[in-house]
Design a protein around this motif. Structure first.
Motif, short mmCIF file in Angstrom:
data_model
loop_
_atom_site.label_atom_id
_atom_site.label_comp_id
_atom_site.label_asym_id
_atom_site.label_seq_id
_atom_site.Cartn_x
_atom_site.Cartn_y
_atom_site.Cartn_z
N GLN A 172 -6.80 -11.50 -14.90
CA GLN A 172 -5.89 -10.45 -14.45
C GLN A 172 -4.58 -10.48 -15.24
O GLN A 172 -4.04 -9.42 -15.61
CB GLN A 172 -5.61 -10.62 -12.96
CG GLN A 172 -6.82 -10.34 -12.08
CD GLN A 172 -6.58 -10.72 -10.63
OE1 GLN A 172 -5.91 -11.72 -10.33
NE2 GLN A 172 -7.14 -9.95 -9.72
N LEU A 224 -5.13 -8.84 -18.54
CA LEU A 224 -5.22 -7.40 -18.40
C LEU A 224 -3.84 -6.77 -18.21
O LEU A 224 -3.55 -5.70 -18.76
CB LEU A 224 -6.12 -7.03 -17.22
CG LEU A 224 -7.62 -7.34 -17.38
CD1 LEU A 224 -8.36 -7.07 -16.07
CD2 LEU A 224 -8.22 -6.53 -18.51
N ARG A 256 -11.21 -4.83 -14.26
CA ARG A 256 -10.16 -3.97 -14.80
C ARG A 256 -9.91 -2.78 -13.87
O ARG A 256 -8.76 -2.41 -13.60
CB ARG A 256 -10.55 -3.49 -16.20
CG ARG A 256 -9.47 -2.66 -16.89
CD ARG A 256 -9.97 -2.11 -18.22
NE ARG A 256 -10.25 -3.17 -19.16
CZ ARG A 256 -9.33 -3.71 -19.96
NH1 ARG A 256 -8.08 -3.28 -19.92
NH2 ARG A 256 -9.67 -4.68 -20.81
#
Length: 428
Positions: free
Chosen positions: A264, A267, A324
């Protein structure tokens, strides 16, 4: 070449059977009837994220719907081309999937999700309100009108099943001692539609709890659901960046308050870099392909496999793509939808709908003594015909209010409650 993926069971229509002479397939008829309908056109003036008409380049509920339908069709075409489980005479029909995408938000009320929550609360004593359930009602009962009387489009079983994202009724949630569901239910009066969709199998599925009902989705419904998530997770971020609700600094500040794992965090770093470089919109367009190309089919067994091939398959998404998507949806929710600016607009939209509903209810709820005729004539006539059926009277009122566009609801509010607004020439 005939497509053996679908049987006569899938093609049967709800209500009156269609005329046989038509050069189009039944699913093309479904798609065309939706696309040329008034409820579909009304989506152009209903909120997606930002209030309709605020700026020309933000997505409305209509542009979102068109994007979902296009992504859904592309997923079906990709699976037909790449999956070893499918072949030239056994494939997922792209026209059907597109029709499901075009229909999926027909029941969405004015002012976005606050509209859905507010009307549901106001209708709590009369069966509730749910956007997906209302979509079903539009397709089966309301999409067209003749002589002031609404009627459905006689959709195919496969189309109805494709939009039937939630299948548990409001009462079934209550019977299981669940709290009053905010969403994710169909109306109790729609059990007959569910029985039609699962012809001959509802008794064998009667042991299902509400959550199990809602997890039972055809392959076309699963494709639509993922296409919706695709559009939501990418396009709402694009609009949020353009509107100034999202920038790299805000995302970094948001991330600092969260316990993100390494994936995460990576991302988030990518997203911030793209926003700073001004490349996120281009990247989002490219990502649509990733969301499509990372779909595969996996076999499953259900009680419906003997009736239809539509329940033989699960849509499987690559874990990294799902991760995502989930992160983007969370960012959009917390930085855009929960921002004070949008919460204020939502509050106002909820206030408008509540005032309209209570005003109309006061005038039309008593079958023995009708009040002022402040609703359009055809709506007043339908309510009057419902006589002493209070639930039906309120359902017709709910149909009218939920069918309004944002601007129609605002004008109706002003006509009723603003002393210096209104004219006998106003369109109702």
């Amino acid at each position: 070449m005939e497509n053996s993926f679908y049987q006569e069971f899938d093609l049967q229509t709800y209500g009156k059977q269609r005329a046989k002479k038509d050069h189009r397939t039944p699913f093309q008829v479904d798609r065309d009837r939706i696309q040329f309908s008034y409820p579909f056109r009304r989506l152009q003036s209903k909120t997606q994220v930002f209030q309709s008409g605020e700026y020309d380049f933000y997505r409305t509920r209509l542009t979102h719907t068109i994007e979902v339908a296009r992504v859904a069709r592309s997923i079906a075409e990709f699976l037909n081309h790449t999956s070893t489980e499918l072949r030239s005479d056994y494939y997922i029909d792209p026209d059907l999937v597109e029709a499901v995408g075009l229909a999926h938000d027909l029941g969405h009320p004015p002012f976005g999700h606050i509209g859905e929550r507010k009307i549901n609360k106001l209708m709590e004593s009369y069966g509730g309100f749910e956007g997906n359930a209302q979509t079903l009602r539009i397709l089966t009962d309301l999409i067209f009108e003749g002589d002031g009387i609404p009627y459905g489009m006689h959709p195919t079983r496969a189309l109805l099943d494709g939009v039937l994202k939630y299948k548990a009724t409001q009462s079934e949630w209550h019977e299981q001692d669940y709290s009053y569901p905010e969403n994710h239910f169909i109306y109790d009066t729609q059990k007959n539609v569910r029985n039609f969709v699962f012809k001959g199998t509802t008794e064998s599925l009667s042991y299902f709890e509400p959550k199990q009902w809602n997890q039972l989705k055809s392959i076309e419904c699963q494709i639509m659901d993922w296409a919706d998530d695709t559009a939501y997770s990418l396009h709402d971020i694009v609009d949020g960046v353009k509107a100034g609700f999202i920038d790299a600094h805000k995302i970094e500040k948001w991330a600092s308050r969260k316990e993100l794992d390494s994936t995460q965090s990576k991302l988030v770093d990518e997203l911030c870099e793209q926003i700073n470089n001004g490349t996120f919109e281009k990247e989002a367009a490219r990502r649509i392909g990733d969301y499509i190309n990372n779909c595969t089919l996996s076999r499953r067994n259900t009680d419906l496999n003997e009736l239809t091939n539509r329940y033989r398959w699960d849509l499987t998404i690559a874990p990294e793509v799902k991760a995502r998507c989930k992160l983007h949806k969370t960012i959009a929710l917390e930085l855009v939808f929960k921002s004070p600016a949008l919460q204020q607009i939502e509050f106002k939209g909820g206030h408008i709908l509540e005032k309209l509903f209570l005003c109309y209810q006061e005038q039309y709820s008593d079958s023995e003594k009708l009040g002022l005729g402040i609703l359009p004539t055809n709506v007043s006539r339908l309510i009057t015909k419902a006589d002493k059926d209070q639930n039906l009277r309120m359902r017709i009122l709910c149909d009218y209010i939920s069918g309004l566009t944002d601007s129609q609801a605002i004008r109706a509010y002003k006509r009723l409650f603003s002393a210096d607004f209104g004219s006998i020439t106003d369109l109702v």
